[in-house]
Write an enzyme that holds these catalytic residues in place. Structure first.
Site, PDB file in Angstrom:
ATOM      1  N   ARG A  85    -101.908-133.846  77.250  1.00 25.79           N
ATOM      2  CA  ARG A  85    -102.332-135.048  77.972  1.00 25.79           C
ATOM      3  C   ARG A  85    -102.633-134.747  79.422  1.00 25.79           C
ATOM      4  NH1 ARG A  85     -98.443-140.109  76.866  1.00 25.79           N
ATOM      5  NH2 ARG A  85     -98.909-140.534  79.023  1.00 25.79           N
ATOM      6  N   ARG A 107     -95.955-140.588  88.414  1.00 25.71           N
ATOM      7  CA  ARG A 107     -95.836-141.750  87.531  1.00 25.71           C
ATOM      8  C   ARG A 107     -94.425-142.341  87.611  1.00 25.71           C
ATOM      9  NH1 ARG A 107     -96.729-140.133  82.052  1.00 25.71           N
ATOM     10  NH2 ARG A 107     -97.272-142.229  81.479  1.00 25.71           N
ATOM     11  N   ARG A 128     -96.790-153.944  84.001  1.00 27.64           N
ATOM     12  CA  ARG A 128     -96.323-152.818  84.808  1.00 27.64           C
ATOM     13  C   ARG A 128     -96.070-153.220  86.256  1.00 27.64           C
ATOM     14  NH1 ARG A 128     -97.601-148.548  81.375  1.00 27.64           N
ATOM     15  NH2 ARG A 128     -97.896-146.622  82.475  1.00 27.64           N
ATOM     16  N   ARG A 181     -92.356-132.636  77.995  1.00 24.15           N
ATOM     17  CA  ARG A 181     -93.531-133.245  77.376  1.00 24.15           C
ATOM     18  C   ARG A 181     -94.805-132.633  77.979  1.00 24.15           C
ATOM     19  NH1 ARG A 181     -94.904-139.595  77.624  1.00 24.15           N
ATOM     20  NH2 ARG A 181     -92.671-139.940  77.421  1.00 24.15           N
ATOM     21  N   LYS A 221     -90.030-144.910  75.016  1.00 24.05           N
ATOM     22  CA  LYS A 221     -90.547-146.264  74.776  1.00 24.05           C
ATOM     23  C   LYS A 221     -91.659-146.271  73.726  1.00 24.05           C
ATOM     24  CE  LYS A 221     -92.623-147.804  78.426  1.00 24.05           C
ATOM     25  NZ  LYS A 221     -94.050-147.941  78.077  1.00 24.05           N
TER      26      LYS A 221
HETATM   27  P1  AMP Z   1     -98.864-145.005  79.574  1.00 26.15           P
HETATM   28  O1  AMP Z   1     -99.312-144.212  78.390  1.00 26.15           O
HETATM   29  O2  AMP Z   1     -98.344-146.346  79.208  1.00 26.15           O
HETATM   30  O3  AMP Z   1     -97.913-144.254  80.441  1.00 26.15           O
HETATM   31  O4  AMP Z   1    -100.166-145.276  80.471  1.00 26.15           O
HETATM   32  C1  AMP Z   1    -100.984-144.223  80.932  1.00 26.15           C
HETATM   33  C2  AMP Z   1    -101.765-144.676  82.155  1.00 26.15           C
HETATM   34  O5  AMP Z   1    -102.581-145.825  81.845  1.00 26.15           O
HETATM   35  C3  AMP Z   1    -100.917-145.139  83.337  1.00 26.15           C
HETATM   36  O6  AMP Z   1    -100.462-144.058  84.110  1.00 26.15           O
HETATM   37  C4  AMP Z   1    -101.894-146.030  84.085  1.00 26.15           C
HETATM   38  O7  AMP Z   1    -102.846-145.270  84.799  1.00 26.15           O
HETATM   39  C5  AMP Z   1    -102.630-146.719  82.944  1.00 26.15           C
HETATM   40  N1  AMP Z   1    -101.963-147.991  82.555  1.00 26.15           N
HETATM   41  C6  AMP Z   1    -101.426-148.294  81.335  1.00 26.15           C
HETATM   42  N2  AMP Z   1    -100.908-149.536  81.316  1.00 26.15           N
HETATM   43  C7  AMP Z   1    -101.111-150.042  82.560  1.00 26.15           C
HETATM   44  C8  AMP Z   1    -100.803-151.271  83.186  1.00 26.15           C
HETATM   45  N3  AMP Z   1    -100.158-152.266  82.528  1.00 26.15           N
HETATM   46  N4  AMP Z   1    -101.175-151.449  84.481  1.00 26.15           N
HETATM   47  C9  AMP Z   1    -101.822-150.483  85.157  1.00 26.15           C
HETATM   48  N5  AMP Z   1    -102.128-149.292  84.638  1.00 26.15           N
HETATM   49  C10 AMP Z   1    -101.792-149.051  83.351  1.00 26.15           C
END
Ligand code: AMP
Length: 193
Positions: A139, A150, A94, A133, A19
């Site tokens: 990360r 996740r 989310r 990854r 994505k």
């Molecule tokens: P991502 O890189 O999009 O996978 O986001 C990394 C982390 O940021 C997630 O595992 C959440 O802890 C937090 N996060 C990002 N976007 C959201 C969202 N819309 N709602 C809640 N937590 C978020």
């Protein structure tokens, strides 16, 4: 002014679906800001801001940041002038609560979504990609254990967001398998860009 209607896009997809990569390519091609809430959260943690201190524990555990906090962050971001010509949201909404809040916010701002795109990839392939990854990136939330959490959080809380948009006939579900170029072509076709 003539010009086309602004593209206001939500990208949905499980962790490991590619994505982020597709969001960068698509926003570049469409000339609209790429708004990644995950990147915003990681940047906040790194900068040591107040927001960063509040969200760090959730990121470290692979859990979602509370809805009210995320909704405030996205409200601020969408109010900025660079979003007037469109935007691409990557990682938000989310949860169904966030999706409902986004609808309310965008209708207040008179800028409804034009497209909701989901990238579909089977779960076994996702687990494999996440593992790879985790091995290659530094990360902190990418260790295999956190990555699996996740994915679990995704099925529980985020998969229903697709159903929310399917219910209102706004969902465009695309096959997320294939090369980066193949998937990008499908997305461009769906957006007409
Ligand atoms: P991502 O890189 O999009 O996978 O986001 C990394 C982390 O940021 C997630 O595992 C959440 O802890 C937090 N996060 C990002 N976007 C959201 C969202 N819309 N709602 C809640 N937590 C978020």
């Amino acid at each position: 002014m003539t010009g086309k209607a602004p593209l206001r896009i939500v990208f949905l997809g499980p962790p490991g679906a590619g994505k982020g990569t597709q969001a960068v390519l698509t926003s570049g091609k469409a000339g609209i800001p790429h708004i990644s809430t995950g990147e915003m959260m990681r940047a906040a943690v790194q900068s040591g801001s107040d927001l960063g201190a509040r969200v760090k524990q959730f990121l470290d555990r692979g859990e979602l940041v509370p809805d009210d906090l995320m909704i405030e962050v996205i409200r601020d971001r969408l109010s900025r002038s660079d979003c007037r010509g469109g935007f691409l949201l990557d990682g938000f909404p989310r949860t169904v609560v966030q999706a409902q809040a986004l609808d309310g916010l965008l209708s207040e701002m008179r800028m409804p979504l034009s497209h909701v795109i989901s990238l579909d990839v089977p779960e076994d392939i996702l687990l494999e990609r996440i593992r790879k990854r985790g091995e290659s990136s530094g990360r902190s939330d990418d260790s295999v254990e956190v990555a699996s959490r996740r994915l679990k959080v995704y099925w529980e809380l985020t998969a229903p967001v697709s159903e929310f948009y399917r219910g209102s006939k706004r969902l465009c579900a695309l096959d997320g398998l294939g090369s980066v170029e193949d998937v990008q072509k499908r997305i461009s076709g769906a957006l007409g860009i």
